[in-house]
Design an enzyme around this catalytic site. Structure first.
Site, mmCIF file in Angstrom:
data_model
loop_
_atom_site.group_PDB
_atom_site.id
_atom_site.type_symbol
_atom_site.label_atom_id
_atom_site.label_comp_id
_atom_site.label_asym_id
_atom_site.label_seq_id
_atom_site.Cartn_x
_atom_site.Cartn_y
_atom_site.Cartn_z
ATOM 1 N N ASP A 33 -2.398 68.259 -57.472
ATOM 2 C CA ASP A 33 -3.758 67.979 -57.930
ATOM 3 C C ASP A 33 -4.380 69.312 -58.345
ATOM 4 O O ASP A 33 -3.701 70.354 -58.333
ATOM 5 C CB ASP A 33 -4.544 67.313 -56.782
ATOM 6 C CG ASP A 33 -5.678 66.431 -57.310
ATOM 7 O OD1 ASP A 33 -6.061 66.562 -58.485
ATOM 8 O OD2 ASP A 33 -6.204 65.620 -56.523
ATOM 9 N N GLU A 35 -8.204 70.186 -57.924
ATOM 10 C CA GLU A 35 -9.455 70.625 -57.291
ATOM 11 C C GLU A 35 -9.209 71.676 -56.208
ATOM 12 O O GLU A 35 -10.055 72.520 -55.946
ATOM 13 C CB GLU A 35 -10.205 69.437 -56.698
ATOM 14 C CG GLU A 35 -10.870 68.539 -57.737
ATOM 15 C CD GLU A 35 -9.934 67.496 -58.339
ATOM 16 O OE1 GLU A 35 -8.704 67.579 -58.112
ATOM 17 O OE2 GLU A 35 -10.433 66.609 -59.055
ATOM 18 N N HIS A 85 -3.457 65.107 -61.531
ATOM 19 C CA HIS A 85 -4.894 65.369 -61.700
ATOM 20 C C HIS A 85 -5.355 64.908 -63.087
ATOM 21 O O HIS A 85 -4.630 65.061 -64.067
ATOM 22 C CB HIS A 85 -5.179 66.860 -61.558
ATOM 23 C CG HIS A 85 -6.568 67.229 -62.002
ATOM 24 N ND1 HIS A 85 -7.677 66.982 -61.216
ATOM 25 C CD2 HIS A 85 -7.032 67.775 -63.152
ATOM 26 C CE1 HIS A 85 -8.762 67.382 -61.862
ATOM 27 N NE2 HIS A 85 -8.404 67.861 -63.044
ATOM 28 N N HIS A 129 -7.748 68.075 -52.257
ATOM 29 C CA HIS A 129 -9.161 68.189 -51.897
ATOM 30 C C HIS A 129 -9.509 67.106 -50.888
ATOM 31 O O HIS A 129 -8.760 66.139 -50.735
ATOM 32 C CB HIS A 129 -10.030 68.021 -53.151
ATOM 33 C CG HIS A 129 -9.690 66.775 -53.894
ATOM 34 N ND1 HIS A 129 -10.224 65.543 -53.575
ATOM 35 C CD2 HIS A 129 -8.803 66.553 -54.901
ATOM 36 C CE1 HIS A 129 -9.702 64.624 -54.363
ATOM 37 N NE2 HIS A 129 -8.829 65.202 -55.173
ATOM 38 N N HIS A 141 -13.729 63.920 -53.161
ATOM 39 C CA HIS A 141 -13.799 62.574 -53.720
ATOM 40 C C HIS A 141 -12.481 61.880 -53.432
ATOM 41 O O HIS A 141 -11.499 62.521 -53.056
ATOM 42 C CB HIS A 141 -14.050 62.609 -55.230
ATOM 43 C CG HIS A 141 -12.881 63.110 -56.024
ATOM 44 N ND1 HIS A 141 -12.634 64.447 -56.203
ATOM 45 C CD2 HIS A 141 -11.874 62.457 -56.650
ATOM 46 C CE1 HIS A 141 -11.523 64.598 -56.920
ATOM 47 N NE2 HIS A 141 -11.040 63.405 -57.197
ATOM 48 N N GLU A 160 -7.262 61.127 -50.612
ATOM 49 C CA GLU A 160 -6.047 60.956 -51.426
ATOM 50 C C GLU A 160 -4.821 61.374 -50.623
ATOM 51 O O GLU A 160 -3.764 60.738 -50.706
ATOM 52 C CB GLU A 160 -6.169 61.777 -52.716
ATOM 53 C CG GLU A 160 -7.179 61.164 -53.672
ATOM 54 C CD GLU A 160 -7.575 62.083 -54.821
ATOM 55 O OE1 GLU A 160 -6.852 63.070 -55.080
ATOM 56 O OE2 GLU A 160 -8.610 61.836 -55.454
HETATM 57 ZN ZN ZN Z 1 -7.574 64.350 -56.546
#
Ligand code: ZN
Length: 299
Positions: A33, A35, A85, A129, A141, A160
């Site tokens: 990902d 972030e 991502h 994240h 998120h 996630e």
């Molecule tokens: Zn993510």
């Protein structure tokens, strides 16, 4: 047995174990990902509209490369990476080693874990994240910051990392390492136990962090992947007991209203729906469907 005989026996045993280890397949899955990548703090780094995106694709790619290199050095024989991502087309493929396979773009049934199966020995999360119910963490998120306010598995809010660990767990594959800010390392180890964590930055808010420099982050990721590979037998798959209840809370009203037309879905309040899957594969496909489908999909 005298001392020399014992030494010889141990030596032979050592050689035998080494040969066995060399002959054995060791597949590692890396879900990447953005972030949680070093230096990332706002949208400016996270998508094609951001003025720093092109440079941060490079840093994301180098973090993934650090994990790949360390995995191979520590005994991995195959590596599959998923670009997980945004548009799923962030990693610079010409800068990845030629002996890996890469999963790109969406939609895909296993989302951020597409390509995993029961032949893998471990899963690594790079650039991760925190989840959407966590008040801390850079860009916290779950799946969609614009659309989802909560995702729960078996009645517990998950990030996630939690969803993806449960997908890996379906195939009996343990998560062995996570990188990102300090809060995602804390959140993920709280859920999964003692997985190795590489903290490449410290969150000061949703859009701010104190960060390592890229080279230091790559080095830290290399070290933590090697450490995780060195004790890969310690990690347990994160397995949820079937059937699996999924609760999703939308930020808006109409998704829950429309989804309640389907007999497999129950609307639990104005913003929320419930779905029960026979396993994490069904749950993953359902989640991917509800965040992706629209009649205007082309082609
Ligand atoms: Zn993510």
């Amino acid at each position: 047995m005298n001392y020399r005989v014992i030494c010889m026996a141990l030596c032979l045993l050592g050689v035998a174990i080494t040969i066995k280890a060399q002959g054995k397949k060791m597949k590692i899955y890396i879900s990447a990902d953005m972030e949680g990548v070093v230096g990332v703090v706002t949208n400016e780094q996270l998508g094609p509209q951001g003025f720093e995106y092109q440079r941060f694709r490079e840093f994301m790619t180098q973090e993934v490369n650090a994990a790949i290199e360390a995995a191979f050095e520590a005994g991995a024989t195959e590596v599959v990476v998923s670009d997980s991502h945004g548009n799923g087309q962030n990693l610079l493929i010409e800068k990845l080693p030629k002996n890996i396979l890469l999963v790109r773009a969406w939609p895909r049934p296993l989302m951020m874990m597409q390509g995993i199966d029961g032949t893998f020995a471990g899963a690594i999360f790079i650039g991760y994240h925190t989840g959407t119910t966590n008040p801390q963490g850079v860009r916290a998120h779950t799946i969609s910051s614009a659309r989802l306010a909560d995702v729960q598995l078996q009645g517990v809010s998950v990030s996630e990392a939690g969803i993806n660990a449960a997908i890996a767990g379906h195939f009996n594959v343990p998560v062995i390492m996570v990188s990102g800010d300090d809060t995602v390392v804390k959140e993920t180890t709280a859920l999964l136990g003692d997985v190795e964590g590489a903290t490449v930055k410290w969150a000061s808010g949703f859009h701010s962090a104190k960060t390592l420099m890229p080279e230091a982050a790559y080095q830290l990721i290399r070290e933590k992947v090697k450490k995780a590979m060195g004790r890969i037998g310690d990690f347990k798959p994160y397995k949820l007991k079937a059937p699996i209840r999924l609760d999703v809370r939308f930020k808006n009203y109409r998704p829950s209203e429309m989804l309640s037309y389907l007999s497999i879905v129950e609307r639990t309040d104005a913003h929320s729906i419930k779905f029960t899957g026979k396993d994490m594969i069904e749950v993953s496909k359902f989640l991917e469907f509800i965040v992706t489908y629209e009649p205007s999909l082309e082609p």
